[in-house]
Scaffold this motif. Sequence first.
Motif, PDB file in Angstrom:
ATOM      1  N   MET A   1       0.843  -1.176   0.000  1.00  0.00           N
ATOM      2  CA  MET A   1       0.000   0.000   0.000  1.00  0.00           C
ATOM      3  C   MET A   1       0.890   1.241   0.000  1.00  0.00           C
ATOM      4  SD  MET A   1      -2.482   1.346   3.077  1.00  0.00           S
ATOM      5  CE  MET A   1      -1.419   0.701   4.320  1.00  0.00           C
ATOM      6  N   SER A   2       0.579   2.143  -0.878  1.00  0.00           N
ATOM      7  CA  SER A   2       1.303   3.410  -0.895  1.00  0.00           C
ATOM      8  C   SER A   2       0.866   4.237   0.292  1.00  0.00           C
ATOM      9  CB  SER A   2       0.996   4.163  -2.184  1.00  0.00           C
ATOM     10  OG  SER A   2       1.517   5.458  -2.097  1.00  0.00           O
ATOM     11  N   LEU A   3       1.814   4.828   0.967  1.00  0.00           N
ATOM     12  CA  LEU A   3       1.485   5.628   2.132  1.00  0.00           C
ATOM     13  C   LEU A   3       1.509   7.114   1.857  1.00  0.00           C
ATOM     14  CD1 LEU A   3       2.919   4.601   5.551  1.00  0.00           C
ATOM     15  CD2 LEU A   3       0.601   4.917   4.806  1.00  0.00           C
ATOM     16  N   VAL A   4       1.663   7.500   0.637  1.00  0.00           N
ATOM     17  CA  VAL A   4       1.736   8.923   0.362  1.00  0.00           C
ATOM     18  C   VAL A   4       0.500   9.355  -0.399  1.00  0.00           C
ATOM     19  CG1 VAL A   4       3.039  10.741  -0.787  1.00  0.00           C
ATOM     20  CG2 VAL A   4       4.253   8.840   0.260  1.00  0.00           C
ATOM     21  N   ILE A   5      -0.131  10.391   0.098  1.00  0.00           N
ATOM     22  CA  ILE A   5      -1.241  11.018  -0.612  1.00  0.00           C
ATOM     23  C   ILE A   5      -0.782  12.429  -0.927  1.00  0.00           C
ATOM     24  CG2 ILE A   5      -3.598  11.870  -0.466  1.00  0.00           C
ATOM     25  CD1 ILE A   5      -4.093   9.742   1.642  1.00  0.00           C
ATOM     26  N   ALA A   6      -0.825  12.795  -2.142  1.00  0.00           N
ATOM     27  CA  ALA A   6      -0.498  14.172  -2.513  1.00  0.00           C
ATOM     28  C   ALA A   6      -1.747  14.787  -3.104  1.00  0.00           C
ATOM     29  CB  ALA A   6       0.626  14.194  -3.535  1.00  0.00           C
ATOM     30  N   VAL A   7      -2.221  15.797  -2.500  1.00  0.00           N
ATOM     31  CA  VAL A   7      -3.434  16.429  -2.963  1.00  0.00           C
ATOM     32  C   VAL A   7      -3.130  17.312  -4.157  1.00  0.00           C
ATOM     33  CG1 VAL A   7      -5.256  18.020  -2.304  1.00  0.00           C
ATOM     34  CG2 VAL A   7      -4.488  16.282  -0.735  1.00  0.00           C
ATOM     35  N   ALA A   8      -4.016  17.289  -5.100  1.00  0.00           N
ATOM     36  CA  ALA A   8      -3.821  17.966  -6.376  1.00  0.00           C
ATOM     37  C   ALA A   8      -3.506  19.440  -6.242  1.00  0.00           C
ATOM     38  CB  ALA A   8      -5.061  17.787  -7.239  1.00  0.00           C
ATOM     39  N   ALA A   9      -3.969  20.085  -5.231  1.00  0.00           N
ATOM     40  CA  ALA A   9      -3.794  21.535  -5.127  1.00  0.00           C
ATOM     41  C   ALA A   9      -2.339  21.954  -5.206  1.00  0.00           C
ATOM     42  CB  ALA A   9      -4.401  22.044  -3.821  1.00  0.00           C
ATOM     43  N   LEU A  10      -1.424  21.119  -4.820  1.00  0.00           N
ATOM     44  CA  LEU A  10      -0.026  21.513  -4.824  1.00  0.00           C
ATOM     45  C   LEU A  10       0.764  20.980  -6.010  1.00  0.00           C
ATOM     46  CD1 LEU A  10       0.682  21.231  -1.037  1.00  0.00           C
ATOM     47  CD2 LEU A  10       0.348  23.284  -2.382  1.00  0.00           C
ATOM     48  N   THR A  17      -1.306  16.967 -15.124  1.00  0.00           N
ATOM     49  CA  THR A  17      -1.920  15.789 -14.555  1.00  0.00           C
ATOM     50  C   THR A  17      -1.093  15.319 -13.372  1.00  0.00           C
ATOM     51  OG1 THR A  17      -0.671  14.382 -16.039  1.00  0.00           O
ATOM     52  CG2 THR A  17      -2.864  15.066 -16.779  1.00  0.00           C
ATOM     53  N   ALA A  18      -1.627  14.383 -12.647  1.00  0.00           N
ATOM     54  CA  ALA A  18      -0.929  13.867 -11.472  1.00  0.00           C
ATOM     55  C   ALA A  18       0.388  13.233 -11.888  1.00  0.00           C
ATOM     56  CB  ALA A  18      -1.797  12.824 -10.768  1.00  0.00           C
ATOM     57  N   PRO A  19       1.440  13.448 -11.101  1.00  0.00           N
ATOM     58  CA  PRO A  19       2.713  12.819 -11.427  1.00  0.00           C
ATOM     59  C   PRO A  19       2.657  11.321 -11.181  1.00  0.00           C
ATOM     60  CG  PRO A  19       2.839  13.961  -9.329  1.00  0.00           C
ATOM     61  CD  PRO A  19       1.488  14.264  -9.915  1.00  0.00           C
ATOM     62  N   ALA A  20       3.571  10.583 -11.801  1.00  0.00           N
ATOM     63  CA  ALA A  20       3.604   9.134 -11.622  1.00  0.00           C
ATOM     64  C   ALA A  20       3.826   8.778 -10.167  1.00  0.00           C
ATOM     65  CB  ALA A  20       4.697   8.534 -12.490  1.00  0.00           C
ATOM     66  N   ALA A  21       4.675   9.495  -9.502  1.00  0.00           N
ATOM     67  CA  ALA A  21       4.905   9.287  -8.072  1.00  0.00           C
ATOM     68  C   ALA A  21       4.602  10.605  -7.381  1.00  0.00           C
ATOM     69  CB  ALA A  21       6.342   8.883  -7.807  1.00  0.00           C
ATOM     70  N   PRO A  22       3.863  10.573  -6.271  1.00  0.00           N
ATOM     71  CA  PRO A  22       3.546  11.820  -5.597  1.00  0.00           C
ATOM     72  C   PRO A  22       4.805  12.561  -5.181  1.00  0.00           C
ATOM     73  CG  PRO A  22       2.224  10.027  -4.727  1.00  0.00           C
ATOM     74  CD  PRO A  22       3.270   9.429  -5.624  1.00  0.00           C
ATOM     75  N   GLN A  73      -8.749  22.031  -7.801  1.00  0.00           N
ATOM     76  CA  GLN A  73      -7.807  21.137  -8.448  1.00  0.00           C
ATOM     77  C   GLN A  73      -8.194  19.669  -8.395  1.00  0.00           C
ATOM     78  OE1 GLN A  73      -5.154  22.293 -10.254  1.00  0.00           O
ATOM     79  NE2 GLN A  73      -6.113  24.260  -9.828  1.00  0.00           N
ATOM     80  N   ILE A  74      -9.168  19.324  -7.575  1.00  0.00           N
ATOM     81  CA  ILE A  74      -9.559  17.919  -7.441  1.00  0.00           C
ATOM     82  C   ILE A  74     -11.044  17.857  -7.106  1.00  0.00           C
ATOM     83  CG2 ILE A  74      -8.932  17.781  -4.983  1.00  0.00           C
ATOM     84  CD1 ILE A  74      -7.901  14.898  -5.593  1.00  0.00           C
ATOM     85  N   THR A  75     -11.743  16.940  -7.740  1.00  0.00           N
ATOM     86  CA  THR A  75     -13.164  16.792  -7.438  1.00  0.00           C
ATOM     87  C   THR A  75     -13.335  16.052  -6.120  1.00  0.00           C
ATOM     88  OG1 THR A  75     -13.403  14.647  -8.535  1.00  0.00           O
ATOM     89  CG2 THR A  75     -13.733  16.648  -9.903  1.00  0.00           C
ATOM     90  N   SER A  76     -14.499  16.194  -5.560  1.00  0.00           N
ATOM     91  CA  SER A  76     -14.808  15.513  -4.314  1.00  0.00           C
ATOM     92  C   SER A  76     -14.697  13.993  -4.477  1.00  0.00           C
ATOM     93  CB  SER A  76     -16.218  15.900  -3.858  1.00  0.00           C
ATOM     94  OG  SER A  76     -16.580  15.201  -2.702  1.00  0.00           O
ATOM     95  N   ASP A  77     -15.231  13.471  -5.574  1.00  0.00           N
ATOM     96  CA  ASP A  77     -15.174  12.025  -5.808  1.00  0.00           C
ATOM     97  C   ASP A  77     -13.743  11.532  -5.980  1.00  0.00           C
ATOM     98  OD1 ASP A  77     -17.917  11.782  -5.609  1.00  0.00           O
ATOM     99  OD2 ASP A  77     -18.233  11.847  -7.778  1.00  0.00           O
ATOM    100  N   ARG A  78     -12.947  12.290  -6.713  1.00  0.00           N
ATOM    101  CA  ARG A  78     -11.548  11.880  -6.904  1.00  0.00           C
ATOM    102  C   ARG A  78     -10.792  11.936  -5.576  1.00  0.00           C
ATOM    103  NH1 ARG A  78      -6.975  14.332 -10.930  1.00  0.00           N
ATOM    104  NH2 ARG A  78      -5.416  12.752 -10.454  1.00  0.00           N
ATOM    105  N   TRP A  79     -11.043  12.969  -4.788  1.00  0.00           N
ATOM    106  CA  TRP A  79     -10.417  13.079  -3.470  1.00  0.00           C
ATOM    107  C   TRP A  79     -10.733  11.839  -2.641  1.00  0.00           C
ATOM    108  CZ3 TRP A  79      -6.892  14.306  -0.329  1.00  0.00           C
ATOM    109  CH2 TRP A  79      -7.101  14.337   1.052  1.00  0.00           C
ATOM    110  N   THR A  80     -12.006  11.450  -2.617  1.00  0.00           N
ATOM    111  CA  THR A  80     -12.404  10.267  -1.855  1.00  0.00           C
ATOM    112  C   THR A  80     -11.687   9.029  -2.367  1.00  0.00           C
ATOM    113  OG1 THR A  80     -14.558  11.206  -1.303  1.00  0.00           O
ATOM    114  CG2 THR A  80     -14.368   8.805  -1.210  1.00  0.00           C
ATOM    115  N   ARG A  81     -11.610   8.877  -3.683  1.00  0.00           N
ATOM    116  CA  ARG A  81     -10.924   7.710  -4.265  1.00  0.00           C
ATOM    117  C   ARG A  81      -9.438   7.681  -3.927  1.00  0.00           C
ATOM    118  NH1 ARG A  81     -13.909   9.183  -8.833  1.00  0.00           N
ATOM    119  NH2 ARG A  81     -11.994   9.865  -9.877  1.00  0.00           N
TER     120      ARG A  81
END
Length: 153
Positions: A1-10, A17-22, A73-81
């Motif tokens: 399991m990946s332990l890093v969450i990077a929120v789109a705002a930054l 688009t989202a980078p391959a690795a946060p 920068q991120i939808t609510s549904d995408r944030w939840t996912r």
Amino acid sequence: MSLVIAVAALWSLGGGTAPAAPPPAPAATQAPSAIDAATQTAATAAARDWLALIDGGQWQESWQQAGILFRSQITSDRWTRQVQPVREPLGAVVSRELVQTNAADSLPGAPAGDYVVLQFRSDFADMQDTIETVTLARGDSGWAVIGYFIRAA
């Protein structure tokens, strides 16, 4: 399991688009400045209130309470996912201690403004020794979260 969450705002302010690795936690584009007690108190309270939503699995509410930069920068549904499969398996918060606070008037890819980057050393029921980084921006209604990162210490 990946332990890093990077929120789109930054990482997608430039419309990318989202980078391959946060990316790692954001660094101020200038030397961190001292933070006054009132600012630290207000920003820390806002971060803790927002983290309580995450702790309670209130993903949609955490998105709604986040700053405009985050929500744009991120939808609510995408944030939840993104956040649910990483944060939920960690279990309940056992402890969370503020270990570092930095203020800045700019961050990479973000407009000039008032920012605070807080780092917490957190232990969860199913994983100890993590670092949670919460980035906040000051807006018209106070401090709001614009970024959240969690990683093993």
